[in-house]
Design a protein around this motif. Structure first.
Motif, PDB file in Angstrom:
ATOM      1  N   GLY A 130      47.446  31.382  43.273  1.00 17.64           N
ATOM      2  CA  GLY A 130      46.379  31.726  44.221  1.00 17.64           C
ATOM      3  C   GLY A 130      46.791  31.834  45.680  1.00 17.64           C
ATOM      4  O   GLY A 130      45.925  32.005  46.543  1.00 17.64           O
ATOM      5  N   SER A 131      48.095  31.782  45.959  1.00 15.41           N
ATOM      6  CA  SER A 131      48.459  31.741  47.384  1.00 15.41           C
ATOM      7  C   SER A 131      48.172  33.059  48.121  1.00 15.41           C
ATOM      8  O   SER A 131      47.842  33.034  49.302  1.00 15.41           O
ATOM      9  CB  SER A 131      49.901  31.294  47.580  1.00 15.41           C
ATOM     10  OG  SER A 131      50.779  32.290  47.166  1.00 15.41           O
ATOM     11  N   TRP A 132      48.250  34.207  47.429  1.00 17.32           N
ATOM     12  CA  TRP A 132      47.931  35.466  48.133  1.00 17.32           C
ATOM     13  C   TRP A 132      46.450  35.502  48.487  1.00 17.32           C
ATOM     14  O   TRP A 132      46.077  35.959  49.570  1.00 17.32           O
ATOM     15  CB  TRP A 132      48.318  36.685  47.286  1.00 17.32           C
ATOM     16  CG  TRP A 132      49.784  37.017  47.342  1.00 17.32           C
ATOM     17  CD1 TRP A 132      50.812  36.141  47.592  1.00 17.32           C
ATOM     18  CD2 TRP A 132      50.399  38.303  47.162  1.00 17.32           C
ATOM     19  NE1 TRP A 132      52.016  36.797  47.570  1.00 17.32           N
ATOM     20  CE2 TRP A 132      51.798  38.124  47.306  1.00 17.32           C
ATOM     21  CE3 TRP A 132      49.911  39.574  46.883  1.00 17.32           C
ATOM     22  CZ2 TRP A 132      52.701  39.194  47.190  1.00 17.32           C
ATOM     23  CZ3 TRP A 132      50.816  40.638  46.764  1.00 17.32           C
ATOM     24  CH2 TRP A 132      52.190  40.440  46.920  1.00 17.32           C
TER      25      TRP A 132
ATOM     26  N   SER B 119      49.036  43.640  44.228  1.00 13.94           N
ATOM     27  CA  SER B 119      49.451  43.234  42.879  1.00 13.94           C
ATOM     28  C   SER B 119      50.798  42.525  42.955  1.00 13.94           C
ATOM     29  O   SER B 119      51.792  43.122  43.388  1.00 13.94           O
ATOM     30  CB  SER B 119      49.567  44.460  41.977  1.00 13.94           C
ATOM     31  OG  SER B 119      50.289  44.105  40.813  1.00 13.94           O
ATOM     32  N   ASP B 120      50.790  41.266  42.552  1.00 14.76           N
ATOM     33  CA  ASP B 120      52.047  40.510  42.486  1.00 14.76           C
ATOM     34  C   ASP B 120      52.348  40.228  41.013  1.00 14.76           C
ATOM     35  O   ASP B 120      52.986  39.243  40.661  1.00 14.76           O
ATOM     36  CB  ASP B 120      51.875  39.192  43.272  1.00 14.76           C
ATOM     37  CG  ASP B 120      53.206  38.553  43.645  1.00 14.76           C
ATOM     38  OD1 ASP B 120      54.226  39.258  43.612  1.00 14.76           O
ATOM     39  OD2 ASP B 120      53.220  37.349  43.970  1.00 14.76           O
ATOM     40  N   ILE B 121      51.846  41.130  40.161  1.00 13.80           N
ATOM     41  CA  ILE B 121      51.977  40.962  38.703  1.00 13.80           C
ATOM     42  C   ILE B 121      53.442  40.860  38.286  1.00 13.80           C
ATOM     43  O   ILE B 121      54.255  41.684  38.677  1.00 13.80           O
ATOM     44  CB  ILE B 121      51.369  42.199  37.982  1.00 13.80           C
ATOM     45  CG1 ILE B 121      49.870  42.309  38.223  1.00 13.80           C
ATOM     46  CG2 ILE B 121      51.731  42.215  36.508  1.00 13.80           C
ATOM     47  CD1 ILE B 121      49.006  41.539  37.296  1.00 13.80           C
TER      48      ILE B 121
ATOM     49  N   ILE C  66      42.229  38.166  39.879  1.00 14.88           N
ATOM     50  CA  ILE C  66      42.297  38.073  38.407  1.00 14.88           C
ATOM     51  C   ILE C  66      43.690  37.659  37.972  1.00 14.88           C
ATOM     52  O   ILE C  66      44.693  38.064  38.576  1.00 14.88           O
ATOM     53  CB  ILE C  66      41.885  39.407  37.722  1.00 14.88           C
ATOM     54  CG1 ILE C  66      42.010  39.266  36.188  1.00 14.88           C
ATOM     55  CG2 ILE C  66      42.682  40.593  38.225  1.00 14.88           C
ATOM     56  CD1 ILE C  66      41.244  40.267  35.378  1.00 14.88           C
ATOM     57  N   ASP C  67      43.740  36.851  36.933  1.00  6.95           N
ATOM     58  CA  ASP C  67      45.023  36.474  36.315  1.00  6.95           C
ATOM     59  C   ASP C  67      44.774  36.093  34.859  1.00  6.95           C
ATOM     60  O   ASP C  67      43.668  35.693  34.485  1.00  6.95           O
ATOM     61  CB  ASP C  67      45.675  35.296  37.053  1.00  6.95           C
ATOM     62  CG  ASP C  67      47.192  35.255  36.821  1.00  6.95           C
ATOM     63  OD1 ASP C  67      47.943  35.564  37.770  1.00  6.95           O
ATOM     64  OD2 ASP C  67      47.638  34.935  35.693  1.00  6.95           O
ATOM     65  N   LEU C  68      45.832  36.206  34.070  1.00  2.00           N
ATOM     66  CA  LEU C  68      45.772  35.760  32.671  1.00  2.00           C
ATOM     67  C   LEU C  68      45.624  34.241  32.637  1.00  2.00           C
ATOM     68  O   LEU C  68      45.073  33.681  31.694  1.00  2.00           O
ATOM     69  CB  LEU C  68      47.074  36.125  31.949  1.00  2.00           C
ATOM     70  CG  LEU C  68      47.396  37.611  31.809  1.00  2.00           C
ATOM     71  CD1 LEU C  68      48.824  37.788  31.318  1.00  2.00           C
ATOM     72  CD2 LEU C  68      46.416  38.253  30.836  1.00  2.00           C
TER      73      LEU C  68
END
Ligand SMILES: C[S@@+](CC[C@H](N)C(=O)[O-])C[C@H]1O[C@@H](n2cnc3c(N)ncnc32)[C@H](O)[C@@H]1O
Length: 208
Positions: free
Chosen positions: A66-68, A123-125, A85-87
């Motif tokens: 969650g840092s971004w 997006s940092d995916i 959103i994240d998995l």
């Protein structure tokens, strides 16, 4: 697991921990209350490209821990709307709507259809890596393409798109499309991104 493998894994974890504890970005993130050192990658991108100016809404893809989102809550001028959103689970962040799931899923795309488009999509995916260079590049390209596709309908005119990719191959047609769609397109490796990592960020500035 064999003793030799076990020993090598122990060595790798000790190495990781030693590097982690010495890392200035880790120390700074603890002082600044950021959940991860990744926060400084986004702050550096903003320092160089000024992506937060006039941004009132942002979509954070691959947001955990969650840092971004924390950086955006701190840096954007309210009133703001941030969707993350994240998995994986992301612990609540005041001012951020958090979704658990796959950003490429039908369910999430149905949700996006119901809300206003954003001024910024980040997006940092990181897809799960196999260690096989070509497979990993293809996976990361697939994620990048899915994220980029969201800029068609869910990014406002004048908005920016920032996304991580891995420098192991050519961006090909995606780069051509990005240059048509945005005023300026650059690749940038922040100092906070580890030198031995092939990650780099695509910065697409101002949607035409
Ligand atoms: C490097 S981390 C993001 C760090 C984050 N920017 C921060 O500052 O805290 C990458 C994240 O991408 C997420 N991810 C990978 N594939 C995903 C997908 N299809 N949908 C949503 N999240 C995904 C992973 O679960 C992982 O948490």
């Amino acid at each position: 697991m064999s003793g030799v493998k076990n020993k090598s894994l122990n060595h790798q974890s000790t190495e990781w921990l030693r590097r982690h504890l010495k890392d200035p970005y880790v120390k700074q993130s603890q002082k600044d209350n950021y959940r991860s050192r990744a926060a400084y990658k986004l702050t550096e991108i903003n320092k160089k490209f000024n992506i937060f100016t006039n941004v009132k809404s942002a979509l954070d893809l691959g947001a955990a821990p969650g840092s971004w989102s924390q950086v955006m809550v701190n840096e954007l001028k309210s009133p703001i709307k941030i969707v993350a959103i994240d998995l994986l689970d992301v612990e609540a962040i005041p001012g951020v709507e958090i979704y658990k799931g796959d950003f490429t899923s039908k369910k999430f795309s149905n949700h996006l259809k119901e809300i206003d488009p954003f001024d910024l999509i980040v997006s940092d995916i990181s897809p799960n890596m196999t260690g096989h260079r070509q497979t990993d590049f293809l996976r990361s390209m697939e994620m990048l393409e899915e994220a980029f596709a969201l800029t068609d309908c869910y990014l406002n005119k004048g908005g920016h798109f920032i996304a991580k990719y891995f420098r192991r191959g050519d961006l090909g047609q995606l780069l051509v499309n990005a240059k048509k769609k945005f005023t300026k397109v650059s690749s940038f490796k922040p100092n906070a991104s580890r030198k031995n990592s092939s990650e780099i960020y695509l910065v697409c500035y101002q949607k035409k």
